[in-house]
Design a protein around this motif. Structure first.
Motif, PDB file in Angstrom:
ATOM      1  N   PRO A 131       0.812  -1.232   0.000  1.00 53.36           N
ATOM      2  CA  PRO A 131       0.000   0.000   0.000  1.00 53.36           C
ATOM      3  C   PRO A 131       0.838   1.273   0.000  1.00 53.36           C
ATOM      4  O   PRO A 131       0.510   2.238  -0.701  1.00 53.36           O
ATOM      5  CB  PRO A 131      -0.827  -0.138   1.290  1.00 53.36           C
ATOM      6  CG  PRO A 131      -0.942  -1.602   1.508  1.00 53.36           C
ATOM      7  CD  PRO A 131       0.377  -2.163   1.061  1.00 53.36           C
ATOM      8  N   LYS A 132       1.937   1.268   0.755  1.00 51.62           N
ATOM      9  CA  LYS A 132       2.807   2.446   0.797  1.00 51.62           C
ATOM     10  C   LYS A 132       3.461   2.689  -0.566  1.00 51.62           C
ATOM     11  O   LYS A 132       3.546   3.834  -1.042  1.00 51.62           O
ATOM     12  CB  LYS A 132       3.875   2.243   1.873  1.00 51.62           C
ATOM     13  CG  LYS A 132       4.826   3.409   2.050  1.00 51.62           C
ATOM     14  CD  LYS A 132       5.845   3.104   3.135  1.00 51.62           C
ATOM     15  CE  LYS A 132       6.866   4.236   3.263  1.00 51.62           C
ATOM     16  NZ  LYS A 132       7.886   3.914   4.301  1.00 51.62           N
ATOM     17  N   GLU A 133       3.934   1.616  -1.233  1.00 55.87           N
ATOM     18  CA  GLU A 133       4.541   1.752  -2.548  1.00 55.87           C
ATOM     19  C   GLU A 133       3.518   2.202  -3.591  1.00 55.87           C
ATOM     20  O   GLU A 133       3.837   2.988  -4.492  1.00 55.87           O
ATOM     21  CB  GLU A 133       5.158   0.414  -2.979  1.00 55.87           C
ATOM     22  CG  GLU A 133       6.439   0.064  -2.258  1.00 55.87           C
ATOM     23  CD  GLU A 133       7.585   0.982  -2.666  1.00 55.87           C
ATOM     24  OE1 GLU A 133       7.664   1.351  -3.853  1.00 55.87           O
ATOM     25  OE2 GLU A 133       8.387   1.340  -1.792  1.00 55.87           O
ATOM     26  N   ALA A 134       2.291   1.698  -3.466  1.00 56.98           N
ATOM     27  CA  ALA A 134       1.251   2.078  -4.418  1.00 56.98           C
ATOM     28  C   ALA A 134       0.908   3.559  -4.299  1.00 56.98           C
ATOM     29  O   ALA A 134       0.644   4.227  -5.310  1.00 56.98           O
ATOM     30  CB  ALA A 134       0.005   1.224  -4.190  1.00 56.98           C
ATOM     31  N   PHE A 167       4.798  -9.422 -10.587  1.00 61.70           N
ATOM     32  CA  PHE A 167       4.370  -8.330  -9.706  1.00 61.70           C
ATOM     33  C   PHE A 167       5.577  -7.618  -9.091  1.00 61.70           C
ATOM     34  O   PHE A 167       5.507  -6.430  -8.761  1.00 61.70           O
ATOM     35  CB  PHE A 167       3.457  -8.876  -8.602  1.00 61.70           C
ATOM     36  CG  PHE A 167       2.450  -7.878  -8.102  1.00 61.70           C
ATOM     37  CD1 PHE A 167       1.288  -7.643  -8.806  1.00 61.70           C
ATOM     38  CD2 PHE A 167       2.670  -7.182  -6.930  1.00 61.70           C
ATOM     39  CE1 PHE A 167       0.354  -6.720  -8.346  1.00 61.70           C
ATOM     40  CE2 PHE A 167       1.747  -6.256  -6.470  1.00 61.70           C
ATOM     41  CZ  PHE A 167       0.580  -6.026  -7.188  1.00 61.70           C
ATOM     42  N   GLY A 168       6.668  -8.363  -8.940  1.00 62.51           N
ATOM     43  CA  GLY A 168       7.870  -7.755  -8.389  1.00 62.51           C
ATOM     44  C   GLY A 168       8.587  -6.827  -9.343  1.00 62.51           C
ATOM     45  O   GLY A 168       9.542  -6.139  -8.949  1.00 62.51           O
ATOM     46  N   ILE A 175       8.461 -11.793   6.648  1.00 64.01           N
ATOM     47  CA  ILE A 175       9.486 -12.070   5.641  1.00 64.01           C
ATOM     48  C   ILE A 175       9.421 -11.026   4.528  1.00 64.01           C
ATOM     49  O   ILE A 175      10.451 -10.486   4.094  1.00 64.01           O
ATOM     50  CB  ILE A 175       9.317 -13.491   5.068  1.00 64.01           C
ATOM     51  CG1 ILE A 175       9.697 -14.534   6.120  1.00 64.01           C
ATOM     52  CG2 ILE A 175      10.180 -13.677   3.817  1.00 64.01           C
ATOM     53  CD1 ILE A 175       9.497 -15.963   5.679  1.00 64.01           C
ATOM     54  N   GLY A 176       8.199 -10.734   4.078  1.00 62.68           N
ATOM     55  CA  GLY A 176       8.046  -9.724   3.040  1.00 62.68           C
ATOM     56  C   GLY A 176       8.519  -8.358   3.501  1.00 62.68           C
ATOM     57  O   GLY A 176       9.225  -7.648   2.765  1.00 62.68           O
ATOM     58  N   GLY A 177       8.158  -7.976   4.737  1.00 63.58           N
ATOM     59  CA  GLY A 177       8.589  -6.679   5.267  1.00 63.58           C
ATOM     60  C   GLY A 177      10.093  -6.600   5.439  1.00 63.58           C
ATOM     61  O   GLY A 177      10.722  -5.571   5.123  1.00 63.58           O
ATOM     62  N   TRP A 178      10.717  -7.695   5.910  1.00 63.24           N
ATOM     63  CA  TRP A 178      12.168  -7.700   6.115  1.00 63.24           C
ATOM     64  C   TRP A 178      12.912  -7.656   4.773  1.00 63.24           C
ATOM     65  O   TRP A 178      13.879  -6.902   4.617  1.00 63.24           O
ATOM     66  CB  TRP A 178      12.574  -8.945   6.892  1.00 63.24           C
ATOM     67  CG  TRP A 178      14.054  -9.046   7.071  1.00 63.24           C
ATOM     68  CD1 TRP A 178      14.836  -8.341   7.942  1.00 63.24           C
ATOM     69  CD2 TRP A 178      14.949  -9.889   6.324  1.00 63.24           C
ATOM     70  NE1 TRP A 178      16.152  -8.703   7.802  1.00 63.24           N
ATOM     71  CE2 TRP A 178      16.253  -9.655   6.814  1.00 63.24           C
ATOM     72  CE3 TRP A 178      14.766 -10.822   5.320  1.00 63.24           C
ATOM     73  CZ2 TRP A 178      17.365 -10.317   6.319  1.00 63.24           C
ATOM     74  CZ3 TRP A 178      15.863 -11.485   4.820  1.00 63.24           C
ATOM     75  CH2 TRP A 178      17.153 -11.227   5.313  1.00 63.24           C
ATOM     76  N   PHE A 234      16.290  -5.267   0.923  1.00 62.15           N
ATOM     77  CA  PHE A 234      16.704  -5.378  -0.476  1.00 62.15           C
ATOM     78  C   PHE A 234      15.827  -4.592  -1.452  1.00 62.15           C
ATOM     79  O   PHE A 234      16.134  -4.560  -2.636  1.00 62.15           O
ATOM     80  CB  PHE A 234      16.722  -6.855  -0.899  1.00 62.15           C
ATOM     81  CG  PHE A 234      17.577  -7.716  -0.027  1.00 62.15           C
ATOM     82  CD1 PHE A 234      18.964  -7.694  -0.145  1.00 62.15           C
ATOM     83  CD2 PHE A 234      17.019  -8.550   0.926  1.00 62.15           C
ATOM     84  CE1 PHE A 234      19.755  -8.499   0.659  1.00 62.15           C
ATOM     85  CE2 PHE A 234      17.794  -9.359   1.736  1.00 62.15           C
ATOM     86  CZ  PHE A 234      19.172  -9.318   1.606  1.00 62.15           C
ATOM     87  N   GLY A 235      14.733  -4.027  -0.989  1.00 64.58           N
ATOM     88  CA  GLY A 235      13.890  -3.255  -1.880  1.00 64.58           C
ATOM     89  C   GLY A 235      12.650  -3.994  -2.321  1.00 64.58           C
ATOM     90  O   GLY A 235      12.342  -5.100  -1.858  1.00 64.58           O
ATOM     91  N   TYR A 236      11.938  -3.392  -3.260  1.00 62.71           N
ATOM     92  CA  TYR A 236      10.612  -3.872  -3.663  1.00 62.71           C
ATOM     93  C   TYR A 236      10.669  -5.215  -4.392  1.00 62.71           C
ATOM     94  O   TYR A 236       9.792  -6.068  -4.221  1.00 62.71           O
ATOM     95  CB  TYR A 236       9.944  -2.817  -4.555  1.00 62.71           C
ATOM     96  CG  TYR A 236       8.599  -3.220  -5.102  1.00 62.71           C
ATOM     97  CD1 TYR A 236       7.447  -3.055  -4.348  1.00 62.71           C
ATOM     98  CD2 TYR A 236       8.472  -3.760  -6.386  1.00 62.71           C
ATOM     99  CE1 TYR A 236       6.206  -3.415  -4.847  1.00 62.71           C
ATOM    100  CE2 TYR A 236       7.243  -4.127  -6.902  1.00 62.71           C
ATOM    101  CZ  TYR A 236       6.110  -3.948  -6.125  1.00 62.71           C
ATOM    102  OH  TYR A 236       4.890  -4.313  -6.621  1.00 62.71           O
ATOM    103  N   ASN A 237      11.666  -5.438  -5.228  1.00 62.32           N
ATOM    104  CA  ASN A 237      11.679  -6.605  -6.126  1.00 62.32           C
ATOM    105  C   ASN A 237      11.876  -7.924  -5.412  1.00 62.32           C
ATOM    106  O   ASN A 237      11.219  -8.928  -5.732  1.00 62.32           O
ATOM    107  CB  ASN A 237      12.781  -6.454  -7.185  1.00 62.32           C
ATOM    108  CG  ASN A 237      12.742  -5.114  -7.883  1.00 62.32           C
ATOM    109  OD1 ASN A 237      13.470  -4.205  -7.509  1.00 62.32           O
ATOM    110  ND2 ASN A 237      11.890  -4.974  -8.887  1.00 62.32           N
TER     111      ASN A 237
END
Length: 454
Positions: free
Chosen positions: A60-63, A118-119, A185-188, A193-196
C-alpha cells in the motif's frame, strides 16, 4: 524402475477404489496415498498463502508513491478476490472434466509466474500504467490461486470423508504458517533489499512447488454430476453459513488493505514491525484450527454454536480494533494486537465448521457423494470467501478514505454481528422443530384412532 512403476500405479485412484472408502485419521493408520495427499495439500496451502500475504506490510505504501489512492489500493486488493470468485465458481463446476491434479498444478504455476511479474512493477511508469498492470497481474494470479485452492479442498475432503474438519483444521496450520511468515518475511526483504526481492524470492519458491506436487500428488478420476451451485443456494442453512463466511473474509480483506497504513500513521511503525503486528491475527488462527477441527469431528453438534460464538467474537474484535468512535476510547497498540488475536481465534472458530456443515447439508438434500459434489462445495466456499475479500478492501478502503479506519472497522463488526444473530435464530428454530417432531409423531396414531372410532 519397477518399484517406481508400482508406486505410480498405487496412487492412481478412481471413485471405485480406496479414495472413496471412509477413513478417519484418529481411528486408523493412514495409507501411503493419504500421506502423500496431506504432504501435497500442506505444501500448496503454505506456499500459496505466503505469497498472498507478503503484500500487506509494504505494497500500500509503494502504491501511494506510484499515484494510487486509498480507494484504488482497495480495488487492487479487491480485484484479486473478484477474479478468485469467478475462478472458484467455474473451476469448481468443471473439476472432474479438468482433473483435480492438473487444476492444482497449473494453478500453482500461474500464481508463481504472476508473483514474479508483480515484483517488476516498480519499473513501470507511475499513474495509470502502474495501476492497470497491477489489476491485470493480480486478476490472472487470482484465477491460478482459485484453481489450486478449489482443488486442494476437494481432494482433501475426498481422501478423508469422515475426518473433514480434523484434516482441514490440521492443514490450516500450514495456511496459518504462510500467513504468519509472509508479512514479516516480506517486510524484512523489502526493508533490506527493496521492492523486487520479496516477490522474486517467494515467487521462485512457489514455482518449486510445481514439480514437487507433480511427483507426489496422486491422480483422481470421477464422473461429472448434474448438480449446480444454484441448487445449493436453495437451502436457507447454506445461505446463512455463506453469509457468515462472507463476513470473515470481508474483514480479512479490509485488514489487508488498510491496517498497514493505519498502523504506520497512528503508531509510526516500520513495514517490518507491521508484518510482526499481523502475527497477532495469524498465530491464534494457526494454533486454534487443529483443536477446533478435532472437536468439530468428534462432536458435530458443536459446529453450529462454534459459528455463532465465533461471529460474535469477530464482531467484538472489530468494534474494539479502532475502537468504535462513539466509545471515545483512545487507540493503543496493545489493544490493536489483542483485538487482532481475538479476530484470529474467532476466524478459526467460525471457518472450520462451515465446510463440513455445507457438505452435510448438500448430502442431506440429495447431492451425489463424489468428487463432483466436493468440487461444487469447494467452489462455492471459495466463491463466497472471494466475494468477501473483494467487498472488504473495496468498501473498507472507501469508508476509510471518506470517514476513518475506526468507522470502517465498526462496519465490519456490524456485519459479523448480523451473521451471529441470523445463525443463532436459525439454529434455535431448527432445534425447536427437531424437539417437536417426535411429539407430533407420537400424537398421530391416537388422533387417527379417534377419527376411526367416531
Amino acid at each position: 524402475m519397477n518399484d517406481n512403476n508400482m508406486d505410480s500405479d498405487e496412487v492412481q485412484q478412481t471413485d471405485d477404489s480406496t479414495v472413496e472408502e471412509p477413513t478417519s485419521i484418529p481411528n486408523q493408520r493412514m495409507t501411503r496415498h493419504q500421506i502423500l495427499t496431506l504432504i501435497s495439500i500442506a505444501s500448496v496451502n503454505f506456499s500459496s498463502m505466503i505469497c498472498y500475504s507478503i503484500l500487506g506490510p509494504f505494497f500500500p505504501k509503494e502504491a501511494v508513491k506510484k499515484g494510487a489512492s486509498q480507494t484504488v489500493i482497495g480495488l487492487i486488493f479487491g480485484c484479486y478476490a473478484l477474479f478468485n470468485l469467478v475462478g472458484s465458481v467455474v473451476l469448481g463446476k468443471y473439476i472432474v472434466q479438468i482433473g483435480a491434479k492438473f487444476m492444482l498444478i497449473s494453478g500453482l504455476f500461474v500464481s508463481s509466474v504472476c508473483t514474479i511479474l508483480f515484483g517488476l512493477l516498480d519499473k513501470v511508469p507511475d499513474g495509470a500504467t502502474f495501476i492497470i498492470l497491477c489489476f491485470i497481474i493480480r486478476s490472472v494470479d487470482a484465477v491460478g490461486f482459485s484453481a489450486a485452492m478449489t482443488s486442494s479442498f476437494a481432494v482433501s475432503t475426498k481422501v478423508f470423508p469422515n475426518s473433514i474438519a480434523t484434516v482441514l483444521g490440521s492443514l490450516e496450520i500450514f495456511t496459518g504458517l504462510g500467513l504468519i511468515l509472509g508479512p514479516p518475511i516480506g517486510g524484512w526483504l523489502y526493508q533490506s533489499f527493496g521492492y523486487n526481492v520479496p516477490f522474486m524470492a517467494l515467487g521462485c519458491f512457489l514455482f518449486l512447488m510445481v514439480p514437487f506436487n507433480m511427483y507426489i500428488l496422486p491422480s483422481f478420476a470421477a464422473d461429472p454430476s448434474k448438480d449446480s451451485f444454484f441448487r445449493l443456494f436453495t437451502r436457507l442453512k447454506i445461505v446463512l453459513i455463506c453469509f457468515a463466511t462472507f463476513t470473515l473474509s470481508s474483514g480479512l480483506g479490509f485488514l489487508d488493505a488498510t491496517l498497514s497504513i493505519y498502523a504506520i500513521d497512528t503508531f509510526d511503525l516500520s513495514p517490518g514491525y507491521v508484518g510482526l503486528l499481523l502475527l497477532g491475527l495469524s498465530l491464534p488462527y494457526c494454533l486454534a484450527s487443529p483443536l477446533l477441527g478435532i472437536i468439530s469431528d468428534r462432536f458435530p453438534s458443536t459446529r453450529p454454536w462454534f459459528m455463532v460464538l465465533g461471529s460474535l467474537f469477530t464482531a467484538t474484535g472489530f468494534w474494539f480494533l479502532g475502537p468504535v468512535p462513539i466509545l471515545q476510547i483512545k487507540s493503543q497498540l496493545w489493544l490493536v494486537v489483542f483485538m487482532l488475536g481475538i479476530i484470529g481465534f474467532s476466524l478459526s472458530m467460525t471457518a472450520i465448521p462451515t465446510f463440513p456443515e455445507i457438505l452435510d447439508c448438500a448430502y442431506e438434500n440429495g447431492f451425489e457423494e463424489g468428487l463432483s459434489t466436493l468440487g461444487l462445495v469447494s467452489g462455492l466456499f471459495g466463491a463466497v470467501w472471494s466475494f468477501g475479500m473483494f467487498c472488504g478492501p473495496t468498501l473498507g478502503g472507501f469508508i476509510t478514505q471518506q470517514l476513518s479506519f475506526e468507522w470502517a472497522a465498526s462496519v465490519q463488526g456490524g456485519l459479523a454481528f448480523l451473521a451471529a444473530f441470523f445463525l443463532g435464530v436459525y439454529f434455535l428454530c431448527q432445534r425447536t422443530r427437531q424437539e417437536r417432531a417426535p411429539q407430533i409423531q407420537m400424537k398421530r396414531p391416537s388422533d387417527e384412532a379417534t377419527h376411526l372410532l367416531t
